[in-house]
Write a protein that holds these residues in place. Structure first.
Motif, short mmCIF file in Angstrom:
data_model
loop_
_atom_site.label_atom_id
_atom_site.label_comp_id
_atom_site.label_asym_id
_atom_site.label_seq_id
_atom_site.Cartn_x
_atom_site.Cartn_y
_atom_site.Cartn_z
N VAL A 350 0.84 -1.20 0.00
CA VAL A 350 0.00 0.00 0.00
C VAL A 350 0.88 1.25 0.00
CG1 VAL A 350 -1.77 1.29 1.24
CG2 VAL A 350 -1.89 -1.21 1.15
N ASP A 351 1.93 1.25 0.81
CA ASP A 351 2.83 2.41 0.83
C ASP A 351 3.49 2.66 -0.52
OD1 ASP A 351 2.61 3.59 3.34
OD2 ASP A 351 3.93 2.12 4.28
N GLU A 352 3.83 1.58 -1.22
CA GLU A 352 4.42 1.75 -2.56
C GLU A 352 3.43 2.38 -3.50
OE1 GLU A 352 5.70 -2.10 -3.78
OE2 GLU A 352 7.35 -2.22 -2.32
N ARG A 353 2.17 1.98 -3.45
CA ARG A 353 1.16 2.59 -4.31
C ARG A 353 0.99 4.07 -3.95
NH1 ARG A 353 -2.90 -1.59 -2.69
NH2 ARG A 353 -2.38 -3.51 -3.79
N LEU A 354 0.97 4.38 -2.65
CA LEU A 354 0.81 5.77 -2.25
C LEU A 354 2.00 6.62 -2.67
CD1 LEU A 354 -0.66 5.17 1.34
CD2 LEU A 354 -1.89 5.99 -0.67
N ALA A 355 3.20 6.06 -2.59
CA ALA A 355 4.40 6.80 -2.97
C ALA A 355 4.36 7.19 -4.45
CB ALA A 355 5.65 5.99 -2.66
N ARG A 356 3.75 6.34 -5.27
CA ARG A 356 3.70 6.63 -6.71
C ARG A 356 2.74 7.79 -7.03
NH1 ARG A 356 4.13 0.81 -7.27
NH2 ARG A 356 1.86 0.60 -7.40
#
Length: 358
Positions: A350-356
């Motif tokens: 989820v954090d990776e998606r938010l970072a993008r």
């Protein structure tokens, strides 16, 4: 002959020799006795809001003090309306309603914030009671069997809240559009977000900036629940509805015209988020330092796959997953959620998606 019979007052015994009678316990159970508990100006202190991350229910608790006497007040707010009002002889008991046995987030409130949230929940309760009285008398009679109206009247008096004449507006009706307040100082916000259905809850805890627009918040929520950003959506707030399409509801406005911090400001404030045919509740848990980017603080269970357009199709998939080797259920799994694991959740993903999102 006693000293009194001779016209003299009896000598005072030293304090150490006086009988120490325990003061009678406060009777806080019967509402008709509440006026006797507190007299004179009332001071409000130790105000907090408590909530469970996966439940759309909050407890507003505070200490009421008049003179040398203090009691704790507990106000349970369920689905935006007051559900319970209780007093506690030991003030700390009101502050610990949810602490035992639950994962609870707690945040302080100022007395003004406490009064504001209690008043808003009392208004919703009064309006929905009036609507049930006019449209569903049987339900209204059930809701009126308690002494909650009397407790609400007494609490209004103690908190200095004005009297309110309810209008027949149900609790689920769209709020009346109001003028948005100006944006306040930028802060970080912990948000608890969960699907209204099914059970057990599918939820996420997110850290976001208060100055994000509702359009930006939609992108964050789409990433947190692994959805397409283009999905139809709508925010239902105390200031009306906001969405990407102003035709979504009567009086709705565009979601890029308001920030998160304008429609919810302090812990305990809530709103509704609709994405497609899925409804979520969103609650501010606490204020925090301003984050550089949105982040995920926790969560449980996978969001429904995109093939499940509503709760009914999701429940069909859950039932099929209980019998994966049945031919019909195997076909249904292939149609609605091939490879789907309902218990899967990975915060780092989820954090990776938010970072993008940048």
């Amino acid at each position: 002959m006693s000293p009194v019979s001779r016209g003299r007052k009896p000598a005072k015994r030293p304090k150490s020799q006086r009988s120490l009678r325990p003061s009678p316990p406060l009777d806080v159970a019967r509402v008709e006795r509440w006026p006797k508990l507190l007299h004179g100006p009332i001071e409000l202190s130790d105000c907090v809001v408590q909530g469970q991350v996966d439940q759309d229910l909050v407890v507003l608790a505070a200490k009421l003090t008049a003179g040398k006497r203090s009691v704790g007040v507990e106000v349970v707010v369920n689905d935006r309306e007051v559900d319970v009002i209780d007093l506690h002889a030991v003030p700390e008991d009101a502050l610990a309603v949810l602490r035992n046995g639950f994962e609870v987030t707690e945040a302080p409130l100022t007395p003004e914030e406490f009064r504001s949230q209690v008043e808003a929940a009392l208004v919703v309760r009064a309006d929905s009671d009036r609507w049930y009285e006019d449209h569903a008398p049987a339900i209204f009679r059930l809701r009126s069997e308690s002494d909650l109206p009397e407790r609400a009247t007494r609490l209004r008096h103690w908190l200095g809240l004005p009297e309110y004449e309810p209008v027949p507006r149900s609790a689920v009706a769209d709020p009346l559009p109001l003028v948005l307040p100006p944006p306040g100082p930028v802060t970080g916000m912990w948000l608890a977000v969960a699907l209204e259905e099914p059970e057990p809850a599918i939820w996420r805890r997110l850290l976001v900036r208060s100055d994000v627009t509702l359009a930006g918040l939609h992108r964050i929520l789409a990433a947190a629940f692994d959805r397409e950003e283009q999905q139809d959506h709508r925010f239902e707030t105390a200031y009306g509805g906001f969405g990407a399409d102003i035709q979504g509801g009567e009086g709705d406005r565009l979601d890029d015209e308001a920030t998160l911090g304008q429609v919810v400001t302090v812990p305990g404030h809530r709103m509704v988020y609709e994405a497609g045919m899925w409804e979520h509740w969103i609650r501010v848990e606490r204020l925090a330092a301003v984050p550089e980017v949105a982040g995920c603080l926790g969560g449980e269970r996978a969001a429904p796959p995109s093939e499940c357009e509503n709760v009914q199709s999701y429940e069909l998939l859950m039932e099929a997953l209980r019998h994966p080797y049945d031919e019909e259920d195997e076909d249904l799994i292939e149609e609605l959620g091939p490879g789907f694991d309902p218990e899967w959740f990975d915060k780092e993903v989820v954090d990776e998606r938010l970072a993008r999102l940048g």
